[in-house]
Design a protein around this motif. Structure first.
Motif, PDB file in Angstrom:
ATOM      1  N   LEU A 196       0.861  -1.069  -0.266  1.00  0.00           N
ATOM      2  CA  LEU A 196      -0.147   0.165  -0.234  1.00  0.00           C
ATOM      3  C   LEU A 196       0.703   1.302   0.005  1.00  0.00           C
ATOM      4  CD1 LEU A 196      -3.105  -1.034   2.630  1.00  0.00           C
ATOM      5  CD2 LEU A 196      -2.771  -0.935  -0.336  1.00  0.00           C
ATOM      6  N   GLY A 197       2.064   0.893   0.750  1.00  0.00           N
ATOM      7  CA  GLY A 197       2.396   2.608   0.803  1.00  0.00           C
ATOM      8  C   GLY A 197       3.458   2.803  -0.145  1.00  0.00           C
ATOM      9  N   LEU A 198       4.106   1.459  -1.133  1.00  0.00           N
ATOM     10  CA  LEU A 198       4.061   1.969  -2.626  1.00  0.00           C
ATOM     11  C   LEU A 198       3.768   2.377  -3.505  1.00  0.00           C
ATOM     12  CD1 LEU A 198       7.221  -0.782  -2.796  1.00  0.00           C
ATOM     13  CD2 LEU A 198       7.193   1.606  -2.138  1.00  0.00           C
ATOM     14  N   ALA A 199       1.909   1.766  -3.149  1.00  0.00           N
ATOM     15  CA  ALA A 199       1.417   1.932  -4.782  1.00  0.00           C
ATOM     16  C   ALA A 199       1.018   3.396  -4.669  1.00  0.00           C
ATOM     17  CB  ALA A 199       0.074   1.366  -3.862  1.00  0.00           C
ATOM     18  N   ILE A 200       0.805   4.126  -3.951  1.00  0.00           N
ATOM     19  CA  ILE A 200       0.544   5.068  -3.361  1.00  0.00           C
ATOM     20  C   ILE A 200       1.362   6.408  -4.308  1.00  0.00           C
ATOM     21  CG2 ILE A 200       0.192   8.370  -2.221  1.00  0.00           C
ATOM     22  CD1 ILE A 200      -0.989   6.276   0.112  1.00  0.00           C
ATOM     23  N   PRO A 201       3.097   6.399  -4.722  1.00  0.00           N
ATOM     24  CA  PRO A 201       3.633   6.896  -5.110  1.00  0.00           C
ATOM     25  C   PRO A 201       4.003   6.575  -6.306  1.00  0.00           C
ATOM     26  CG  PRO A 201       4.815   5.621  -3.470  1.00  0.00           C
ATOM     27  CD  PRO A 201       3.247   5.903  -2.983  1.00  0.00           C
TER      28      PRO A 201
END
Length: 413
Positions: free
Chosen positions: A356-361
């Motif tokens: 999820l943390g990598l999906a946003i950027p």
């Protein structure tokens, strides 16, 4: 004992423990999912904090570089002889110094002198206001990375012919003539002489009056401005170095040339933006570290939640522990089972949070033109920290389960 047989036994025991951990997860999936949610939030926050920090750092660096990352500027700071005449005490910069620097210092792409004038100019309904007038060469546009909004910047021919032309800021053009394009071709009087406005410009980055360019500024050729000053005195030099890696070296060389051409007691300041870039980078890194420490609190809270759930899990499975010990399970296997469950919860939450943390950027990269920096190291750190949290906060419940008396456990209802 045969080492191969012992290894096979250990492998089978580990597989059994993993199978039990998975079964336990499915049996209490709601409880474990809510526990893992804390790790999801914590690891996602950690990655996003790093992304935000890197994005902020990139933005600051781009802003500073837009001013002129390769820019070097020099000015006379003070000092001189003890002559009674104040004019003789000044050891000011001149155009001869600029020529000497261009001859002796390699790698200078562009250079410009600057003199500062002030005059009352009609602006905004015919009312006169004191306006800053800077006399600079045409290369000043390159050095300061100015953006021409309308018209053009005066060129070498204007400088050589001493044409009375000017470039004005967007603010000045709007106040005096209503718009940037409306100012082109209009005249503005400076010290009673008419100057034709050939261009309207702005700084690439808003400096809010902290640079030599104010909101209402007029630029005119230095060759014309020097006749208003009545001398060859220059207030400041501006240079643009071709290679960014040579900025520090060129800064030192420029200062040595200036000192060699003037009295030893005279002081000249030669500076660049490299130090400012370094300070900005360190500040951004420090803020990122602070935000990371804050996000670590979320992970610690999640770890405490895992420990509480696992302690409750141990209490509800006392009879199971007794049965397993009765059929031959060792304290080490019991401890490893509950520790594996804790790590499983923590690592599952960590992996989901990382995605999820990598999906946003990544989404910002695909859906917009902005290149959001992505740190693969932050993802690795997040997963490692999640694992460590599971091990640290799962140790106590696992140890408590392993230390239980099998007889008392079997009698527990």
């Amino acid at each position: 004992p045969n080492p191969i047989t012992a290894m096979a036994r250990e492998t089978m025991a580990f597989r059994e423990i993993m199978a039990l951990a998975v079964d336990s997860f499915y049996e209490h999936k709601v409880r474990f999912a809510l526990t893992a949610l804390g790790m999801v939030i914590g690891t996602a926050s950690l990655i996003l904090v790093v992304t935000i920090g890197l994005t902020g750092k990139q933005y600051i660096m781009n802003q500073i570089q837009a001013i002129g990352a390769n820019m070097v500027y020099a000015f006379y700071e003070g000092g001189g002889s003890n002559a009674p005449d104040q004019r003789l005490q000044q050891d000011v910069l001149t155009m001869e110094d600029l020529r000497a620097i261009r001859e002796q210092v390699a790698g200078i792409k562009a250079a410009s002198p600057m003199v500062e004038l002030h005059d009352r100019v009609p602006i905004g309904g015919g009312k006169e206001r004191e306006i800053l007038v800077l006399g600079v060469d045409h290369e000043y546009q390159v050095v300061r990375n100015l953006f021409v909004v309308a018209g053009r910047f005066y060129d070498d021919e204007d400088t050589m012919a001493r044409n009375k032309v000017a470039a004005v800021t967007v603010d000045f053009a709007k106040k005096a003539f209503g718009s940037a394009t409306g100012a082109i071709g209009k005249t503005v009087k400076i010290h009673s002489l008419p100057f034709v406005i050939v261009g309207v410009f702005k700084e690439r980055v808003e400096t809010f009056g902290q640079s030599e360019i104010a909101a209402d500024t007029i630029l005119i050729p230095y060759s014309v401005a020097r006749y208003f000053t009545g001398s060859d005195e220059v207030k400041q030099f501006f240079f643009s170095i071709a290679d960014s890696g040579n900025v520090e070296n060129a800064t030192g060389q420029i200062k040595r040339v200036l000192q060699s051409r003037h009295r030893p007691e005279s002081t000249y300041r030669v500076e660049n933006l490299t130090q400012l870039l370094s300070v900005a980078g360190k500040t951004a890194n420090a803020l990122t570290v602070i935000l990371l420490l804050i996000s670590m609190v979320t992970l610690l809270v999640s770890g405490v939640g895992i420990m509480n759930i696992m302690l409750a899990n141990v209490r509800t499975r006392i009879r199971e522990i007794g049965i397993r010990k009765a059929v031959g399970a060792t304290n080490r296997e019991i401890k490893l089972q509950f520790l594996t469950e804790a790590v499983f919860i923590s690592l599952t939450g960590g992996l989901i949070g990382t995605v999820l943390g990598l999906a946003i950027p990544f989404s910002a990269r695909f859906l917009t033109d902005y290149r959001v920096p992505i740190s693969g190291l932050s993802a690795i750190i997040a997963i490692v920290v999640a694992s460590v949290v599971g091990i640290v906060f799962g140790t106590l419940p696992a140890a408590r389960a392993a230390e239980m008396n099998p007889v008392d456990s079997l009698k527990y209802e």
